[in-house]
Scaffold this active site. Sequence first.
Site, mmCIF file in Angstrom:
data_model
loop_
_atom_site.group_PDB
_atom_site.id
_atom_site.type_symbol
_atom_site.label_atom_id
_atom_site.label_comp_id
_atom_site.label_asym_id
_atom_site.label_seq_id
_atom_site.Cartn_x
_atom_site.Cartn_y
_atom_site.Cartn_z
ATOM 1 N N ARG A 11 36.200 96.936 -44.939
ATOM 2 C CA ARG A 11 36.522 97.741 -46.126
ATOM 3 C C ARG A 11 35.766 99.069 -46.127
ATOM 4 O O ARG A 11 34.797 99.233 -45.389
ATOM 5 C CB ARG A 11 36.143 96.966 -47.388
ATOM 6 C CG ARG A 11 36.856 95.632 -47.517
ATOM 7 C CD ARG A 11 36.122 94.691 -48.446
ATOM 8 N NE ARG A 11 34.842 94.247 -47.909
ATOM 9 C CZ ARG A 11 34.012 93.413 -48.525
ATOM 10 N NH1 ARG A 11 34.324 92.934 -49.702
ATOM 11 N NH2 ARG A 11 32.859 93.071 -47.962
ATOM 12 N N LYS A 60 23.382 80.605 -42.685
ATOM 13 C CA LYS A 60 22.929 79.238 -42.343
ATOM 14 C C LYS A 60 23.963 78.460 -41.560
ATOM 15 O O LYS A 60 23.627 77.617 -40.734
ATOM 16 C CB LYS A 60 22.532 78.467 -43.595
ATOM 17 C CG LYS A 60 23.570 78.401 -44.665
ATOM 18 C CD LYS A 60 23.273 79.398 -45.736
ATOM 19 C CE LYS A 60 24.479 79.661 -46.590
ATOM 20 N NZ LYS A 60 24.200 80.341 -47.804
ATOM 21 N N GLU A 68 14.973 83.717 -41.935
ATOM 22 C CA GLU A 68 14.287 83.247 -43.136
ATOM 23 C C GLU A 68 15.257 83.046 -44.318
ATOM 24 O O GLU A 68 15.144 82.081 -45.090
ATOM 25 C CB GLU A 68 13.200 84.264 -43.539
ATOM 26 C CG GLU A 68 12.413 83.897 -44.781
ATOM 27 C CD GLU A 68 11.605 82.618 -44.617
ATOM 28 O OE1 GLU A 68 10.752 82.558 -43.731
ATOM 29 O OE2 GLU A 68 11.842 81.673 -45.388
ATOM 30 N N VAL A 106 17.705 79.647 -45.482
ATOM 31 C CA VAL A 106 17.351 78.475 -46.310
ATOM 32 C C VAL A 106 16.577 78.940 -47.542
ATOM 33 O O VAL A 106 15.633 79.724 -47.437
ATOM 34 C CB VAL A 106 16.471 77.476 -45.528
ATOM 35 C CG1 VAL A 106 16.190 76.236 -46.386
ATOM 36 C CG2 VAL A 106 17.121 77.064 -44.220
ATOM 37 N N GLY A 154 17.394 80.841 -50.102
ATOM 38 C CA GLY A 154 17.567 82.186 -50.663
ATOM 39 C C GLY A 154 16.297 82.993 -50.499
ATOM 40 O O GLY A 154 15.838 83.237 -49.384
ATOM 41 N N ILE A 156 13.249 82.181 -51.323
ATOM 42 C CA ILE A 156 11.988 81.422 -51.197
ATOM 43 C C ILE A 156 11.506 81.454 -49.750
ATOM 44 O O ILE A 156 12.269 81.134 -48.843
ATOM 45 C CB ILE A 156 12.197 79.939 -51.573
ATOM 46 C CG1 ILE A 156 12.864 79.801 -52.933
ATOM 47 C CG2 ILE A 156 10.892 79.169 -51.527
ATOM 48 C CD1 ILE A 156 13.273 78.364 -53.237
ATOM 49 N N GLY A 195 27.575 85.319 -58.171
ATOM 50 C CA GLY A 195 27.447 85.556 -56.727
ATOM 51 C C GLY A 195 26.630 84.493 -56.020
ATOM 52 O O GLY A 195 26.101 84.731 -54.933
ATOM 53 N N ASP A 225 26.698 73.024 -47.361
ATOM 54 C CA ASP A 225 25.719 74.115 -47.328
ATOM 55 C C ASP A 225 24.295 73.536 -47.352
ATOM 56 O O ASP A 225 23.442 73.931 -46.544
ATOM 57 C CB ASP A 225 25.957 75.034 -48.527
ATOM 58 C CG ASP A 225 24.959 76.166 -48.594
ATOM 59 O OD1 ASP A 225 25.097 77.125 -47.824
ATOM 60 O OD2 ASP A 225 24.019 76.079 -49.407
ATOM 61 N N LYS A 243 21.308 73.581 -44.323
ATOM 62 C CA LYS A 243 19.928 74.035 -44.573
ATOM 63 C C LYS A 243 18.939 72.927 -44.230
ATOM 64 O O LYS A 243 17.873 73.183 -43.657
ATOM 65 C CB LYS A 243 19.778 74.464 -46.035
ATOM 66 C CG LYS A 243 20.571 75.723 -46.365
ATOM 67 C CD LYS A 243 20.653 75.917 -47.868
ATOM 68 C CE LYS A 243 21.389 77.197 -48.244
ATOM 69 N NZ LYS A 243 21.712 77.255 -49.676
#
Length: 411
Positions: A44, A100, A124, A127, A129, A131, A182, A196, A200
């Site tokens: 896009r 992931k 990093e 997994v 987000g 953290i 989101g 998901d 992880k």
Amino acid sequence: MINIAIMGYGVVGSGVAEVCRMNADAIEKKAGQGINIKKILDLRDFPDDPFGDRVTHRAEDIFEDPDIAIVVETIGGTGIALELSRRALEAGKHVVTSNKELVAAHGPELMALAQAKSISYMYEASVGGGIPIVRPLHKCLSANVIQLVAGILNGTTNYILTRMDAAGIRFEQALSEAQEHGYAEQNPTADLDGLDACRKLAILGSITLGEYIDSRQVHTEGITSIMPPDLLYAQHLQMKLKLIGRFRLLLDQQADMIVAPMLISRSHPIAVADDVNNAILVEGNALGEALFYGRGAGKLPTASAVVADVIECAMHLGRLPHLITWAVSDRTIVRPHDDCPVQALVRLRDSLPAERVRELFGPYGAEPVQAQDLHEHAWLVGRDAVLSEGQLAARLRLLDADVIGRIRLFV
Ligand code: HSE
């Protein structure tokens, strides 16, 4: 100035650009030089975006540009993302990813490619987000034998379960809220079916053992069959219902791994994570327990982890690459599901004589749960002796009753 490129300008990719712009001065101080987004690859155009003039539709504009040192992959999935990651590494670009699915499915290949080229492949953000968990698990806890990694690894499902429980809203409404924020994957099936979280967990297990764990070996159940009464039982038992991933190292070095909805005590540290938050409990034989908690999904939290990898990579340019690699071995790492221990709440439509249920579960234990307003019958089983998943399934088949479902307890 370090030039980077972003491949995939969706929620996370545009978040990476936003963090780079928002925190440019702080990032420059830490990286030792400024970070310039030179190219953005997407199908896009983004004419109204502050970085819209950097958009290209040709991957070669990135791979053939000797000034671009680091490539961020935020495309997602294993199709074009795999091909472009391979090409970036082959072109000698360091790669930072939040993907992931790609790391879980093709991590060993991409890590080997990076190793052969002496460049970094960093993940990093794959997994938890925002953290920090990948590098802490690999580096800061490396003195330990890690016995347990368990927790809430998916923000979307945690948000849905929290909203259903606290606000009493329906599954569909909670899902559409999660999508608006989101949090959810492009295809939310991966979130809802537990895939998901499973990917992880496989990544965390692979880091823990230093050996590749194929996520397809991990028994996985999602939240789509959760019913309002399941949440009522949780409240009745002073528990919460959470989608939990658990890796437990066994004495024979196999791992008991599972992703499934579980009842967990409200006072357990993992259970503090509500809404989009994730909580990952790690137990090491020297450290004891450590809890990693925070925003497990979303634009800026995930971008925070991606940009941190970019900074780390920039700080080490020309030095030893950043790689957390996994050996690929032939041994059976994941213990067959039927052999793993389980405690569960079993929901029955019919009333059965208590002696019949107790006789069937024998030494493993069966205690009735009386939940007001629920016109059904429930038993907690497997709390007195070790009951395996296979033994539980066999006993449920032998019950002369309509089994509505069973929910595991987190122990
Ligand atoms: N869909 C994922 C989640 C995004 O909800 O946790 C972060 O990995």
